[in-house]
Design a protein around this motif. Structure first.
Motif, PDB file in Angstrom:
ATOM      1  N   THR A 131       4.782  -5.520 -29.463  1.00 14.74           N
ATOM      2  CA  THR A 131       5.491  -6.796 -29.590  1.00 14.74           C
ATOM      3  C   THR A 131       5.960  -7.028 -31.020  1.00 14.74           C
ATOM      4  O   THR A 131       7.109  -7.414 -31.258  1.00 14.74           O
ATOM      5  N   THR A 132       5.090  -6.766 -31.986  1.00 17.02           N
ATOM      6  CA  THR A 132       5.454  -6.947 -33.392  1.00 17.02           C
ATOM      7  C   THR A 132       6.529  -5.946 -33.807  1.00 17.02           C
ATOM      8  O   THR A 132       7.454  -6.285 -34.564  1.00 17.02           O
ATOM      9  N   LEU A 133       6.426  -4.718 -33.307  1.00 16.75           N
ATOM     10  CA  LEU A 133       7.442  -3.713 -33.626  1.00 16.75           C
ATOM     11  C   LEU A 133       8.788  -4.103 -33.038  1.00 16.75           C
ATOM     12  O   LEU A 133       9.839  -3.919 -33.670  1.00 16.75           O
ATOM     13  N   ALA A 134       8.783  -4.660 -31.832  1.00 14.65           N
ATOM     14  CA  ALA A 134      10.034  -5.124 -31.223  1.00 14.65           C
ATOM     15  C   ALA A 134      10.648  -6.254 -32.051  1.00 14.65           C
ATOM     16  O   ALA A 134      11.867  -6.312 -32.252  1.00 14.65           O
ATOM     17  N   ALA A 135       9.807  -7.169 -32.554  1.00 12.86           N
ATOM     18  CA  ALA A 135      10.309  -8.267 -33.395  1.00 12.86           C
ATOM     19  C   ALA A 135      10.902  -7.725 -34.688  1.00 12.86           C
ATOM     20  O   ALA A 135      11.944  -8.204 -35.164  1.00 12.86           O
ATOM     21  N   HIS A 136      10.259  -6.725 -35.261  1.00  7.25           N
ATOM     22  CA  HIS A 136      10.795  -6.080 -36.466  1.00  7.25           C
ATOM     23  C   HIS A 136      12.163  -5.477 -36.179  1.00  7.25           C
ATOM     24  O   HIS A 136      13.089  -5.593 -37.002  1.00  7.25           O
ATOM     25  N   GLN A 137      12.311  -4.825 -35.025  1.00  7.28           N
ATOM     26  CA  GLN A 137      13.584  -4.206 -34.681  1.00  7.28           C
ATOM     27  C   GLN A 137      14.686  -5.243 -34.570  1.00  7.28           C
ATOM     28  O   GLN A 137      15.813  -5.025 -35.015  1.00  7.28           O
ATOM     29  N   VAL A 138      14.369  -6.403 -34.008  1.00  2.04           N
ATOM     30  CA  VAL A 138      15.363  -7.478 -33.892  1.00  2.04           C
ATOM     31  C   VAL A 138      15.811  -7.923 -35.279  1.00  2.04           C
ATOM     32  O   VAL A 138      17.017  -7.997 -35.578  1.00  2.04           O
ATOM     33  N   ALA A 139      14.854  -8.223 -36.153  1.00  4.53           N
ATOM     34  CA  ALA A 139      15.180  -8.753 -37.477  1.00  4.53           C
ATOM     35  C   ALA A 139      15.885  -7.724 -38.344  1.00  4.53           C
ATOM     36  O   ALA A 139      16.869  -8.037 -39.028  1.00  4.53           O
ATOM     37  N   ILE A 140      15.420  -6.487 -38.323  1.00  3.62           N
ATOM     38  CA  ILE A 140      16.022  -5.468 -39.185  1.00  3.62           C
ATOM     39  C   ILE A 140      17.415  -5.102 -38.684  1.00  3.62           C
ATOM     40  O   ILE A 140      18.309  -4.771 -39.476  1.00  3.62           O
TER      41      ILE A 140
END
Length: 458
Positions: free
Chosen positions: A272-281
């Motif tokens: 979940t955190t990695l997916a959020a990082h992908q969205v922001a980056i």
């Protein structure tokens, strides 16, 4: 202040006219990741995390190759400023050869990457989905590098619109194929995550073919093709291209590698955190590519003016690019703050992903200006063929400061993903400040910038 603006104002319009096609063309690269992330994100959080891992592990290779290809831009711009047709002919042939060989190497290396993913401490289900995606995307590096070989030569001549339109066309094709292959529309098989990889490969093959066709057939480039003679690489020119392009590629790989390493660290916190990082980056990458287009215009303008012996005007052109980047990235930072709760919904409707991405976008808003200024600084210094010192600066700032600090904040002090991003913010700020000071010094009145002929002996 007023006098400074008067000095740089004549350079604003030429820089914008060069920059906006490059911006749209550069956005073509990130648009591939954007489309992949948006469409694959609709299939679930784990596939979106797999795209993040795949992008992180292959982007370093892509950026290393793109950076290598960019060595031709200042050399072509300077030769064009001198009206040195024989040198331009050698640069055209050698650039295509170097980029094609580099593409073969990078595609081969990319086939090894999937076997290393399980050593990165990621969720097993994410690694399982990412591995085949990485293999297909890695093959697309070969046509991408062929595209770059022809593109960077044309852009060194100031012909930036052609690559823009070809990138736009290829990305429309990529989006359509991705939509069809991910979800199984229009009679295509529903391939899920892998559909986005095959769509990217097809789009990059199209880009390479169209860009090569333009350079090899356009009437306005006839004199440069005629200067090539036999399409064989020239050893001395290959060395010039490699000596200038390799440090650029290494510097860019240091920066992108730091972001990739941060993604790996964030992946330790879960899908979940990695997916959020992908969205922001992914959102932050859009604004970065715009600033990168301004930086490319700075390389062309500074290189051309320096090559024709006008160092003072090259300095003013560089500062014009700095001003444009500052204004644009500052505006984008404010936009990130205003839309941080809404923009992530383009990628995912998972409340946890959206909430974490919104927090990361606040930090992204802060490093927008630093990110824009550091990439323009790199572009302006490339126009002066100053590439080795910036590479060392990037190595120290990202790998000796940003990543260790991000690890301490994120995992020792338990800030999580925001702590990793704060480390990146500091690294970007250090690089931006050092490169601005270096450009000021290298273009100060009385400074002497050696020409390629006086700088090297072949």
């Amino acid at each position: 202040m007023g006098k400074t603006f008067e000095n740089i104002r004549p350079h604003l319009r030429p820089t914008v006219l060069l920059a906006y096609p490059v911006v749209l063309s550069q956005l073509g690269h990130i648009s591939v990741s954007f489309v992949d992330s948006v469409l694959v994100g609709r299939t679930g959080t784990v596939p979106l995390a797999a795209v993040s891992l795949g992008v992180s592990s292959t982007t370093v290779l892509m950026i290393l190759g793109i950076g290598l290809s960019m060595g031709s831009v200042p050399l072509v711009a300077a030769a064009h400023g001198r009206r040195d047709l024989p040198d331009l002919g050698r640069l055209l042939a050698s650039s295509v050869w170097l980029c094609t060989l580099a593409g073969l190497v990078l595609a081969g290396v990319g086939q090894v990457v999937p076997s290393l993913l399980h050593y990165l401490g990621q969720s097993p289900e994410v690694v399982t989905m990412a591995a085949p995606w990485v293999r297909v995307i890695s093959w697309s590096l070969l046509p991408l590098m062929v595209f770059q070989g022809f593109r960077e030569f044309a852009e060194g001549l100031g012909l930036t619109r052609q690559a823009m339109w070809l990138s736009v066309l290829a990305n429309v094709v990529n989006a359509a194929l991705c939509y069809a292959l991910v979800f199984g529309h229009w009679g295509a098989p529903a391939m899920g995550l892998m559909g986005s990889a095959w769509a990217t490969l097809a789009a990059r093959i199209l880009m390479a073919g169209l860009m090569a066709g333009y350079v090899l057939l356009a009437q306005r480039l006839h004199e440069y093709r005629a200067a090539v003679g036999r399409w064989l690489p020239d050893a001395a020119t290959l060395r010039r291209l490699f000596d200038l392009g390799a440090p650029i590629g290494v510097q860019m790989a240091f920066e992108v590698g730091a972001f990739a390493a941060s993604a790996i660290m964030i992946g330790w916190l879960g899908a979940t955190t990695l997916a959020a990082h992908q969205v922001a980056i992914n959102l932050a990458s859009f604004t970065y590519m715009a600033a990168s287009g301004i930086a490319a215009a700075a390389t062309i303008r500074v290189g051309n003016l320096q090559g024709s012996g006008h160092l003072a005007e090259a300095r003013q052109a560089g500062f014009a690019a700095y001003g444009l980047a500052f204004a644009f990235m500052g505006t984008m930072g404010l936009l990130f703050v205003a839309t941080r709760q809404v923009a992530p919904l383009l990628y995912s409707h998972d409340p946890a992903v959206v909430a974490q991405a919104a927090t990361l976008l606040l930090i992204a808003a802060l490093f927008q200006v630093s990110d824009g200024l550091q990439v323009v600084g790199l572009g302006a210094l490339r126009g002066l063929e100053d590439v080795k010192v910036p590479s060392v600066v990037a190595l120290l700032a990202y790998w000796a400061v940003a990543l260790p600090l991000g690890y301490v904040l994120g995992f020792r002090l338990h800030w999580g993903a925001p702590g990793v991003w704060v480390g990146l913010l500091l690294g970007l700020t250090i690089v931006a400040g050092v490169l601005l000071l270096r450009f000021r010094r290298e273009t100060a009145p009385g400074a002497v910038v050696p020409t390629p002929e006086s700088e090297r002996v072949y």
